[in-house]
Design a protein around this motif. Structure first.
Motif, short mmCIF file in Angstrom:
data_model
loop_
_atom_site.label_atom_id
_atom_site.label_comp_id
_atom_site.label_asym_id
_atom_site.label_seq_id
_atom_site.Cartn_x
_atom_site.Cartn_y
_atom_site.Cartn_z
N VAL A 130 3.40 -48.30 27.12
CA VAL A 130 3.81 -49.47 27.88
C VAL A 130 4.94 -50.13 27.08
CG1 VAL A 130 2.05 -50.90 26.76
CG2 VAL A 130 3.05 -51.65 28.93
N ALA A 131 5.94 -50.62 27.77
CA ALA A 131 7.11 -51.19 27.09
C ALA A 131 6.95 -52.69 26.89
CB ALA A 131 8.39 -50.90 27.88
N GLY A 132 7.32 -53.17 25.72
CA GLY A 132 7.35 -54.60 25.46
C GLY A 132 6.02 -55.20 25.07
N ALA A 169 12.81 -58.78 24.71
CA ALA A 169 13.45 -59.01 26.01
C ALA A 169 14.71 -58.16 26.17
CB ALA A 169 13.80 -60.50 26.15
N ARG A 170 15.41 -57.94 25.06
CA ARG A 170 16.66 -57.20 25.12
C ARG A 170 16.43 -55.70 25.30
NH1 ARG A 170 18.71 -59.51 21.22
NH2 ARG A 170 18.03 -58.14 19.54
N ASP A 171 15.44 -55.15 24.61
CA ASP A 171 15.16 -53.71 24.69
C ASP A 171 13.68 -53.49 24.41
OD1 ASP A 171 15.02 -50.96 24.54
OD2 ASP A 171 16.82 -50.73 23.31
N THR A 176 8.97 -51.90 21.01
CA THR A 176 7.63 -51.33 20.85
C THR A 176 7.65 -50.16 19.88
OG1 THR A 176 7.08 -51.95 23.13
CG2 THR A 176 5.68 -50.30 22.09
N GLU A 177 8.69 -49.33 19.96
CA GLU A 177 8.78 -48.19 19.05
C GLU A 177 8.97 -48.65 17.60
OE1 GLU A 177 10.72 -44.71 21.88
OE2 GLU A 177 12.05 -46.15 20.86
N GLU A 178 9.82 -49.65 17.40
CA GLU A 178 10.07 -50.13 16.04
C GLU A 178 8.82 -50.78 15.45
OE1 GLU A 178 11.74 -50.75 12.47
OE2 GLU A 178 12.51 -49.51 14.13
N TYR A 179 8.09 -51.52 16.27
CA TYR A 179 6.86 -52.14 15.77
C TYR A 179 5.84 -51.06 15.39
CZ TYR A 179 2.63 -55.02 15.65
OH TYR A 179 1.47 -55.64 15.27
#
Length: 301
Positions: A130-132, A169-171, A176-179
């Motif tokens: 899931v994104a975000g 909000a921007r990407d 999510t991937e960076e976290y």
């Protein structure tokens, strides 16, 4: 969480779950006014090959006594009885020293079991499920609380999110991937340390009979010596404190040439070092728990 994700049309989160075959029993006490505040140079923990007894001094003259056993231990069911609990607790030298002080009980015997170590990831092999959306605290990493690291690591994750919230909000996918990469790098080592510790403890406590510690060699002997060495060596104690206070991982703190050299010198001065137990033998433990008498009554004449 997976139920919510399914309702939203998302793939399931990746969950790793390690059941912990350990149970804890605890009772709180208060030292009487004017009584000694501690028993002197007595360590707060004692252990046998199948159980651990611990003392946790707290504020205002209070302290907790804990017993740790395997969930399969045959005496586990009777440890909630306050009389049995105290008899068994006194078989550990460190606990007996505290219970010899003038005190009063503040609680019943409190039990904690059904524990697990659980790691949850919202990124699988194909990317974010899931994104975000990101987790924090126990929704990412839930562990046996013996290391007391849950709140600190939850706050650490919260700091990362606060510093990167605008990226969501921007990407949202990249956020999510960076976290996820950050949690694997910064939080996962502490999860793995707890999981490894619990596997070792469950293996030790799962023994139904007392057993002498097996001699260890090489890296295993070095690891076993760290705690004993830290009581005498400030360099190793500093490394131990850095690990326990989440400043450095075990590999970072104990892996330096300086610390390893200090442990090696300590082992040279203690060539016969073997991790030992100062707690009760199995027969003494079962007798204090009343199990031996029950067994005797059950035997045919």
């Amino acid at each position: 969480m997976n139920g919510w994700l399914a309702e939203g049309g998302c793939r399931e989160a990746v969950v790793e779950n390690q059941r912990i075959g350990i149970a804890y029993f605890c009772r709180w006490y208060r030292l009487r006014a004017g009584a000694p505040r501690n028993p002197g140079r007595i360590m707060n923990g004692s252990a046998s090959s199948f159980a651990v007894g611990g003392v946790f001094p707290s504020d205002n003259g209070t302290f907790a006594v804990s017993l740790t056993v395997s969930t399969a231990d045959p005496t586990r069911a009777v440890l909630k009885d306050p009389d049995v609990f105290e008899r068994v607790a006194r078989t550990f030298p460190a606990v007996a020293a505290w219970l010899a002080l003038e005190h009063e009980a503040l609680s019943d015997v409190l039990a904690m079991g059904g524990l697990d170590n659980r790691w949850t990831s919202l990124v699988d092999g194909t990317g974010p499920v899931v994104a975000g959306l990101v987790g924090i605290g126990d929704s990412v990493m839930h562990t046996n609380p013996t290391f007391g690291q849950g709140v600190a690591l939850g706050l650490r994750a919260g700091q990362w999110i606060a510093h990167h919230a605008e990226d969501a909000a921007r990407d949202p996918v990249s956020f999510t991937e960076e976290y996820h990469r950050w949690t694997v790098r910064e939080l996962r080592p502490w999860f793995d340390t707890q999981a490894s510790s619990d596997l070792a403890s469950a293996d030790q406590l799962g023994s139904s009979a007392a057993r002498a510690p097996e001699p260890s060699t090489g890296a295993a002997r070095e690891r076993a010596a760290r705690a004993a060495c830290a009581l005498e060596d400030p360099v190793v104690m500093r490394a131990r404190a850095q690990v326990r206070h989440l400043v450095l991982t075990e590999e970072q703190a104990y892996g330096t040439e300086e610390v390893r050299a200090h442990v090696a010198r300590w082992l040279e001065r203690h060539p016969d070092f073997v991790p030992g137990f100062d707690g009760p033998e199995r027969e003494e433990w079962e007798s204090a728990a009343g199990l031996s008498a029950t067994k005797a009554e059950a035997r045919p004449a």
